[in-house]
Write a protein that holds these residues in place. Structure first.
Motif, PDB file in Angstrom:
ATOM      1  N   GLY A 206       0.786  -1.216  -0.126  1.00 23.62           N
ATOM      2  CA  GLY A 206      -0.160   0.003   0.060  1.00 23.62           C
ATOM      3  C   GLY A 206       0.754   1.223   0.079  1.00 23.62           C
ATOM      4  O   GLY A 206       1.986   1.259  -0.417  1.00 23.62           O
ATOM      5  N   ALA A 207       0.203   2.331   0.522  1.00 27.05           N
ATOM      6  CA  ALA A 207       0.726   3.680   0.278  1.00 27.05           C
ATOM      7  C   ALA A 207       0.691   4.467   1.747  1.00 27.05           C
ATOM      8  O   ALA A 207       0.719   5.510   1.613  1.00 27.05           O
ATOM      9  CB  ALA A 207       0.032   4.498  -0.773  1.00 27.05           C
ATOM     10  N   ALA A 208       0.484   3.704   2.686  1.00 24.80           N
ATOM     11  CA  ALA A 208       0.516   4.605   4.110  1.00 24.80           C
ATOM     12  C   ALA A 208       1.665   5.289   4.445  1.00 24.80           C
ATOM     13  O   ALA A 208       1.252   6.320   5.280  1.00 24.80           O
ATOM     14  CB  ALA A 208       0.384   3.429   5.264  1.00 24.80           C
ATOM     15  N   ARG A 209       2.618   5.088   3.938  1.00 25.23           N
ATOM     16  CA  ARG A 209       3.754   6.402   4.304  1.00 25.23           C
ATOM     17  C   ARG A 209       3.607   7.522   3.591  1.00 25.23           C
ATOM     18  O   ARG A 209       4.414   8.447   3.796  1.00 25.23           O
ATOM     19  CB  ARG A 209       5.202   5.632   3.710  1.00 25.23           C
ATOM     20  N   VAL A 210       2.586   7.688   2.725  1.00 23.91           N
ATOM     21  CA  VAL A 210       2.149   9.086   2.283  1.00 23.91           C
ATOM     22  C   VAL A 210       1.736   9.956   3.401  1.00 23.91           C
ATOM     23  O   VAL A 210       1.874  11.219   3.255  1.00 23.91           O
ATOM     24  CB  VAL A 210       1.144   8.901   1.248  1.00 23.91           C
ATOM     25  N   TYR A 211       1.407   9.178   4.760  1.00 26.14           N
ATOM     26  CA  TYR A 211       1.230  10.025   5.798  1.00 26.14           C
ATOM     27  C   TYR A 211       2.479  10.139   6.914  1.00 26.14           C
ATOM     28  O   TYR A 211       3.139   9.282   6.899  1.00 26.14           O
ATOM     29  CB  TYR A 211      -0.169   9.453   6.616  1.00 26.14           C
ATOM     30  N   LEU A 212       2.141  11.020   7.729  1.00 21.29           N
ATOM     31  CA  LEU A 212       3.319  11.601   8.491  1.00 21.29           C
ATOM     32  C   LEU A 212       3.517  10.316   9.675  1.00 21.29           C
ATOM     33  O   LEU A 212       4.478   9.817   9.942  1.00 21.29           O
ATOM     34  CB  LEU A 212       3.078  12.569   9.379  1.00 21.29           C
ATOM     35  N   MET A 238      -9.431   5.295  -3.949  1.00 19.04           N
ATOM     36  CA  MET A 238      -8.233   6.143  -3.275  1.00 19.04           C
ATOM     37  C   MET A 238      -8.474   6.933  -2.055  1.00 19.04           C
ATOM     38  O   MET A 238      -7.535   7.062  -1.362  1.00 19.04           O
ATOM     39  CB  MET A 238      -7.332   6.451  -4.197  1.00 19.04           C
ATOM     40  N   GLU A 239      -9.665   7.112  -1.979  1.00 19.34           N
ATOM     41  CA  GLU A 239     -10.073   8.100  -0.769  1.00 19.34           C
ATOM     42  C   GLU A 239     -10.156   7.361   0.592  1.00 19.34           C
ATOM     43  O   GLU A 239     -10.213   8.187   1.576  1.00 19.34           O
ATOM     44  CB  GLU A 239     -11.186   8.889  -0.875  1.00 19.34           C
ATOM     45  N   PHE A 240     -10.341   6.228   0.431  1.00 21.82           N
ATOM     46  CA  PHE A 240     -10.368   5.338   1.631  1.00 21.82           C
ATOM     47  C   PHE A 240      -9.148   4.768   2.163  1.00 21.82           C
ATOM     48  O   PHE A 240      -8.535   3.793   1.710  1.00 21.82           O
ATOM     49  CB  PHE A 240     -11.269   4.195   1.244  1.00 21.82           C
ATOM     50  N   ASN A 241      -8.582   5.400   2.999  1.00 26.68           N
ATOM     51  CA  ASN A 241      -7.289   5.346   3.807  1.00 26.68           C
ATOM     52  C   ASN A 241      -7.668   4.822   5.220  1.00 26.68           C
ATOM     53  O   ASN A 241      -8.173   5.603   5.961  1.00 26.68           O
ATOM     54  CB  ASN A 241      -6.340   6.229   3.646  1.00 26.68           C
ATOM     55  N   VAL A 495       0.521   9.249  -5.898  1.00 26.43           N
ATOM     56  CA  VAL A 495      -0.343   8.707  -4.958  1.00 26.43           C
ATOM     57  C   VAL A 495      -1.150   9.580  -4.069  1.00 26.43           C
ATOM     58  O   VAL A 495      -2.352   9.525  -4.084  1.00 26.43           O
ATOM     59  CB  VAL A 495       0.067   7.394  -4.025  1.00 26.43           C
ATOM     60  N   ALA A 496      -0.384  10.502  -3.625  1.00 20.45           N
ATOM     61  CA  ALA A 496      -0.826  11.593  -2.922  1.00 20.45           C
ATOM     62  C   ALA A 496      -2.249  12.388  -3.758  1.00 20.45           C
ATOM     63  O   ALA A 496      -3.021  12.721  -3.356  1.00 20.45           O
ATOM     64  CB  ALA A 496      -0.116  12.646  -2.493  1.00 20.45           C
ATOM     65  N   ASP A 497      -1.636  12.743  -5.005  1.00 21.61           N
ATOM     66  CA  ASP A 497      -2.663  13.350  -5.909  1.00 21.61           C
ATOM     67  C   ASP A 497      -3.994  12.577  -6.275  1.00 21.61           C
ATOM     68  O   ASP A 497      -4.931  13.124  -6.393  1.00 21.61           O
ATOM     69  CB  ASP A 497      -1.852  13.607  -7.386  1.00 21.61           C
ATOM     70  N   LEU A 498      -3.667  11.427  -6.277  1.00 20.33           N
ATOM     71  CA  LEU A 498      -5.036  10.424  -6.569  1.00 20.33           C
ATOM     72  C   LEU A 498      -5.762  10.260  -5.269  1.00 20.33           C
ATOM     73  O   LEU A 498      -7.048  10.208  -5.449  1.00 20.33           O
ATOM     74  CB  LEU A 498      -4.409   8.765  -6.997  1.00 20.33           C
ATOM     75  N   ILE A 499      -5.101  10.413  -4.178  1.00 21.48           N
ATOM     76  CA  ILE A 499      -6.082  10.259  -2.984  1.00 21.48           C
ATOM     77  C   ILE A 499      -6.765  11.781  -2.756  1.00 21.48           C
ATOM     78  O   ILE A 499      -7.800  11.433  -2.638  1.00 21.48           O
ATOM     79  CB  ILE A 499      -5.327  10.126  -1.651  1.00 21.48           C
ATOM     80  N   VAL A 500      -6.266  12.614  -2.993  1.00 22.60           N
ATOM     81  CA  VAL A 500      -6.561  14.111  -2.785  1.00 22.60           C
ATOM     82  C   VAL A 500      -8.077  14.508  -3.864  1.00 22.60           C
ATOM     83  O   VAL A 500      -8.997  14.744  -3.672  1.00 22.60           O
ATOM     84  CB  VAL A 500      -5.653  15.405  -2.897  1.00 22.60           C
ATOM     85  N   ARG A 501      -7.717  14.104  -5.332  1.00 21.27           N
ATOM     86  CA  ARG A 501      -8.514  14.070  -6.133  1.00 21.27           C
ATOM     87  C   ARG A 501      -9.847  13.151  -5.972  1.00 21.27           C
ATOM     88  O   ARG A 501     -11.074  13.432  -6.141  1.00 21.27           O
ATOM     89  CB  ARG A 501      -8.070  13.637  -7.473  1.00 21.27           C
ATOM     90  N   SER A 502      -9.781  11.698  -5.642  1.00 18.13           N
ATOM     91  CA  SER A 502     -10.608  10.893  -5.085  1.00 18.13           C
ATOM     92  C   SER A 502     -11.581  11.571  -3.876  1.00 18.13           C
ATOM     93  O   SER A 502     -12.567  11.484  -3.980  1.00 18.13           O
ATOM     94  CB  SER A 502     -10.096   9.658  -4.982  1.00 18.13           C
ATOM     95  N   ALA A 503     -10.827  12.097  -3.021  1.00 14.98           N
ATOM     96  CA  ALA A 503     -11.479  12.745  -1.884  1.00 14.98           C
ATOM     97  C   ALA A 503     -12.368  13.808  -2.066  1.00 14.98           C
ATOM     98  O   ALA A 503     -13.392  13.946  -1.680  1.00 14.98           O
ATOM     99  CB  ALA A 503     -10.503  12.965  -0.811  1.00 14.98           C
ATOM    100  N   GLN A 504     -11.765  14.756  -3.118  1.00 19.43           N
ATOM    101  CA  GLN A 504     -12.554  15.951  -3.586  1.00 19.43           C
ATOM    102  C   GLN A 504     -13.875  15.458  -4.193  1.00 19.43           C
ATOM    103  O   GLN A 504     -14.853  16.342  -4.457  1.00 19.43           O
ATOM    104  CB  GLN A 504     -11.800  16.809  -4.361  1.00 19.43           C
TER     105      GLN A 504
END
Length: 542
Positions: A206-212, A238-241, A495-504
């Motif tokens: 996954g991509a959890a290291r995109v977070y602090l 991708m918004e579901f983290n 991945v951050a871009d995909l998460i943000v766009r999906s969340a929006q």
């Protein structure tokens, strides 16, 4: 350096190694690992594997529990596909040599004599485990089997760069667009190599290291998701983290998880005043799904100003606690916390990526001969929220599914002739500080703006920063030789871009996506699918 295989698998966790072992009797396989073979997320899984293993449980009950946890967005066909194969997956691991915990003096009606525990969202005890280090036991056994398999070659310290597609071929017009392997940075030799293959499997986690703050190892940088996106594949949800509710909060404890199984065995959450608070949020209390528990902890921390909450299992017999959670006991004790006497300080941490590369039940992506399995893939099993211990089950089932599909295909031509990696126009970087600075900035604003609770304003702020970083990293990538840190940062920004766009795009609060601007559910649950610009989507996904 060019290497040719039948199948290249990017990732050495449970999903990748399961596929490799299934393929090995039929084909030559390369397994690529970013670091050491055991460096991924599998070995850190504590709780266990969910499967229907006793007569009082049922396939339909496991399906129903998963659908409830998924908040309306699970694909019921995918859920049934995975759950129905659970018992066979566990039997395969036992046959390979995984030593799950036995039940003291108890044999289940259908012959199983293993101890089963219960976790949040499950209506039955169906979590088979090896103490509180199930992932470690699974990874160790798979490693041993793979390393003794003559048709599998393992390459450690090899970082995948990109999927090789038709544009990388010497004669691109001779094939329909498809995957032809991967370009890889050999960390030991500090050079880029070509791994050409008839089929390519992404099993990168996954991509959890995109977070602090994250419970994941440093390698969880969304590589497979970003690589598939650049190759032209859809990504979904991708918004579901998922934020695990209980990560150990201690200055000397980096990403140490306190398994949900502890709450399944009676541990309770307490606030700053020492009182239990979960019943104020959900009637299931500590056994509510993870998104509810994580938001409750986050809310209590903000309400009271506390830096953490406390997990309390001191009311249980000390011998019981030590025998069921020996690794947690030893680790906490090394930090001065005796969990049989002391409450455990905990905070939520980014834990699991529920969305990913869009695949069918044969694990095929939109790009022919490219497969995705495990946490980097979206099957529809998890929906808007992953239920505890379904993840390792999915790795095993989908690893076998990908291998079966590859073995049974009759349209797999020999590997194509691929162009070598061209570094003639780049130089070594003299500004590595750019990479480290951007890495820290990205993870900080993703935590602040795209974390457990979101708003439109926060997401807009994150999108502006993602766009700036993406442009800067694109320029940097084009001018300097690749490094592992640069490749991971490049993937994290994608991945951050995909998460943000999906969340929006999601104008509601559902499952793991909670936004203060849209706190209610929409009437109709709809997946969030992003399609790469300019690519026609194939119909190869079954």
């Amino acid at each position: 350096m060019k290497r040719i295989y039948d199948v290249v698998i990017v990732g050495s966790g449970a999903a990748g190694l399961t596929a490799a072992l299934k393929l090995a009797p039929h084909m030559r396989v390369a397994v690529l690992s970013k670091g050491e073979m055991s460096g991924g997320s599998t070995r850190w899984a504590q709780g266990g594997i969910a499967a229907v293993l006793e007569a009082t449980d049922s396939i339909q009950s496991h399906i129903d529990d998963t659908l409830v946890a998924g908040a309306g967005l699970c694909g019921e066909e995918a859920v049934r596909f995975v759950v129905e194969r659970g018992r066979d997956a566990i039997s395969s691991l036992i046959n390979l040599g995984v030593e799950f915990d036995k039940a003291s003096g108890l044999t289940h009606e259908d012959g199983y004599d293993y101890h089963l525990t219960r976790e949040g969202g499950h209506s039955h005890r169906r979590i088979i485990h090896a103490a509180d280090a199930t992932g470690q036991a699974v990874q160790k056994t798979l490693n041993e089997r793979v390393l003794n398999e003559p048709h599998i070659d393992v390459y450690e310290n090899h970082v995948a760069i990109d999927v090789i597609t038709n544009r990388h071929l010497e004669k691109p017009g001779t094939y329909n667009d498809q995957a032809h392997g991967v370009y890889v940075l050999n960390m030991d030799k500090n050079r880029v190599e070509t791994f050409s293959a008839r089929a390519t499997i992404l099993a990168t986690g996954g991509a959890a290291r995109v977070y602090l703050y994250s419970s994941n190892p440093d390698a969880s940088t969304g590589d497979g998701i970003a690589m598939a996106w650049r190759a032209g594949c859809r990504v979904t949800n991708m918004e579901f983290n998922q934020f695990h509710p209980t990560c150990l909060y201690h200055p000397d404890a980096k990403t140490f998880l306190i398994t949900e199984a502890m709450r399944g065995e009676g541990a309770v959450l307490r606030g700053k005043d020492g009182n239990r608070f979960m019943l104020d949020y959900d009637e299931r209390a500590e056994l509510a799904p993870r998104d509810i528990v994580a938001r409750a902890i986050d809310s209590e921390m903000k309400r009271t100003g506390a830096e953490n909450m406390w997990l309390d299992i001191t009311h249980k017999d000390a011998d019981f606690v030590i025998s069921h959670f020996p690794n947690i006991y030893r680790h906490c004790l090394s930090l001065g916390i005796d969990i049989t006497k002391d409450q455990i300080p905990v905070v939520p941490a980014a834990h699991y990526t529920c969305g990913g590369v869009h695949i069918g039940l044969n694990a095929r992506t939109d790009l022919d001969r490219l497969y995705a399995i495990g946490e980097c893939a979206h099957t529809g099993l998890h929906g808007a929220n992953r239920m505890a211990s379904n993840s390792l089950l999915e790795c095993l089932v989908m690893g076998n599914a990908a291998a079966d599909d590859i073995i049974n295909r009759d349209d797999m031509p020999s590997p194509a002739t691929v162009r070598h990696w061209d570094e003639s126009m780049v130089t070594d970087s003299d500004e590595e500080v750019v990479v480290s600075h951007n890495w820290k900035e990205l993870r900080r604003f993703m935590w602040d703006y795209v974390g457990i609770v979101r708003t439109d304003k926060r997401l807009a702020r994150a999108k502006r920063r993602v766009d700036l970083l993406a442009n800067e990293i694109h320029e940097y990538y084009g001018n300097f030789r690749v490094t592992a840190d640069l490749l991971e940062l490049r993937n994290l920004v994608t991945v951050a871009d995909l998460i943000v766009r999906s969340a929006q795009m999601r104008k509601e609060s559902r499952g793991l996506h909670y936004t203060a601007d849209y706190p209610d559910l929409l009437d109709k649950p709809v997946e969030t699918t992003l399609i790469p610009f300019g690519r026609a989507i194939s119909d190869q996904i079954a």
